[in-house]
Motif scaffolding. Structure first.
Motif, short mmCIF file in Angstrom:
data_model
loop_
_atom_site.label_atom_id
_atom_site.label_comp_id
_atom_site.label_asym_id
_atom_site.label_seq_id
_atom_site.Cartn_x
_atom_site.Cartn_y
_atom_site.Cartn_z
N LEU A 73 0.83 -1.20 0.00
CA LEU A 73 0.00 0.00 0.00
C LEU A 73 0.87 1.26 0.00
CD1 LEU A 73 -2.86 1.22 0.20
CD2 LEU A 73 -2.61 1.06 2.69
N ALA A 74 1.91 1.27 0.81
CA ALA A 74 2.82 2.42 0.87
C ALA A 74 3.56 2.61 -0.45
CB ALA A 74 3.79 2.26 2.02
N VAL A 75 3.94 1.52 -1.08
CA VAL A 75 4.62 1.60 -2.38
C VAL A 75 3.64 2.11 -3.44
CG1 VAL A 75 5.70 0.25 -4.24
CG2 VAL A 75 6.37 -0.14 -1.85
N GLU A 76 2.45 1.53 -3.46
CA GLU A 76 1.43 1.90 -4.46
C GLU A 76 1.10 3.39 -4.43
OE1 GLU A 76 -3.36 1.21 -4.98
OE2 GLU A 76 -2.20 -0.42 -4.10
N HIS A 77 1.10 3.97 -3.23
CA HIS A 77 0.73 5.38 -3.09
C HIS A 77 1.94 6.31 -3.06
CE1 HIS A 77 -3.63 5.01 -2.68
NE2 HIS A 77 -3.35 3.82 -2.19
N GLY A 78 3.12 5.78 -3.36
CA GLY A 78 4.30 6.62 -3.53
C GLY A 78 5.01 7.05 -2.25
N PHE A 79 4.68 6.45 -1.12
CA PHE A 79 5.35 6.79 0.12
C PHE A 79 6.71 6.11 0.26
CE2 PHE A 79 0.81 7.33 1.20
CZ PHE A 79 0.83 8.67 1.55
N ILE A 80 6.82 4.93 -0.31
CA ILE A 80 8.04 4.11 -0.22
C ILE A 80 8.44 3.70 -1.63
CG2 ILE A 80 9.00 1.92 0.64
CD1 ILE A 80 8.28 3.73 2.95
N GLU A 81 9.73 3.71 -1.90
CA GLU A 81 10.21 3.20 -3.18
C GLU A 81 10.54 1.73 -3.03
OE1 GLU A 81 13.39 5.62 -4.66
OE2 GLU A 81 12.21 7.45 -4.44
N GLU A 82 10.15 0.94 -4.03
CA GLU A 82 10.30 -0.51 -3.98
C GLU A 82 11.72 -0.94 -3.62
OE1 GLU A 82 9.21 -4.26 -3.77
OE2 GLU A 82 7.72 -2.80 -4.39
N GLU A 83 12.73 -0.24 -4.14
CA GLU A 83 14.12 -0.64 -3.87
C GLU A 83 14.54 -0.41 -2.42
OE1 GLU A 83 14.22 3.39 -6.02
OE2 GLU A 83 13.23 1.48 -6.35
N ASN A 84 13.71 0.27 -1.63
CA ASN A 84 14.02 0.51 -0.22
C ASN A 84 13.30 -0.46 0.72
OD1 ASN A 84 15.72 2.68 -0.82
ND2 ASN A 84 13.98 4.06 -0.94
N VAL A 85 12.63 -1.44 0.17
CA VAL A 85 11.88 -2.41 0.96
C VAL A 85 12.78 -3.60 1.30
CG1 VAL A 85 9.92 -4.00 0.95
CG2 VAL A 85 9.69 -1.72 -0.08
N LEU A 86 12.74 -4.02 2.56
CA LEU A 86 13.48 -5.20 2.99
C LEU A 86 12.58 -6.43 2.92
CD1 LEU A 86 15.25 -3.88 6.21
CD2 LEU A 86 16.26 -4.19 3.95
N ASP A 87 13.11 -7.53 2.40
CA ASP A 87 12.43 -8.81 2.47
C ASP A 87 13.01 -9.58 3.64
OD1 ASP A 87 10.58 -8.86 0.24
OD2 ASP A 87 12.37 -8.69 -1.02
N LEU A 88 12.15 -9.97 4.57
CA LEU A 88 12.59 -10.61 5.80
C LEU A 88 11.94 -11.98 5.97
CD1 LEU A 88 12.32 -7.57 8.22
CD2 LEU A 88 14.39 -8.51 7.21
N GLY A 89 12.44 -12.95 5.28
CA GLY A 89 11.99 -14.33 5.49
C GLY A 89 10.49 -14.51 5.59
N GLY A 90 9.75 -14.06 4.61
CA GLY A 90 8.32 -14.30 4.59
C GLY A 90 7.46 -13.07 4.73
#
Length: 99
Positions: A73-90
């Motif tokens: 939701l945050a990515v979709e609405h431009g609050f967060i850029e996808e490349e700044n998201v951490l993937d944490l085991g699930g």
């Protein structure tokens, strides 16, 4: 969309918001570099719809987001850029800081 939990707190430095997918509350996640506990004392809040979460993110100073739906939701609405998201085991985690 997953049920989202929203917690808003006023701090001396502005509004702190936490948003998480309800199904990750109380869970622990990690990858090789980072571990995260979705602590109910910090992340538990009121169930919130998409519009309420978007409005809260637009008005906060700092936000912490955990869960696939919350982060998407945050990515979709431009609050967060996808490349700044951490993937944490699930699950996924992101932080937002307005400067």
């Amino acid at each position: 969309m997953e049920t989202l939990l929203l917690n808003e707190r006023e701090t001396p430095k502005g509004q702190l918001v936490s948003v998480c997918d309800a199904d990750v509350l109380g869970e622990e996640f990690e990858n090789d570099e980072v571990s995260l506990t979705v602590d109910p004392e910090f992340y538990d809040g009121d169930p919130a719809d998409e519009g309420t979460v978007v409005q809260s993110l637009a008005n906060c100073t700092v936000a912490n987001l955990v869960g696939t739906s919350a982060v998407a939701l945050a990515v979709e609405h431009g609050f967060i850029e996808e490349e700044n998201v951490l993937d944490l085991g699930g699950t996924r985690h992101a932080q937002l800081l307005w400067l």
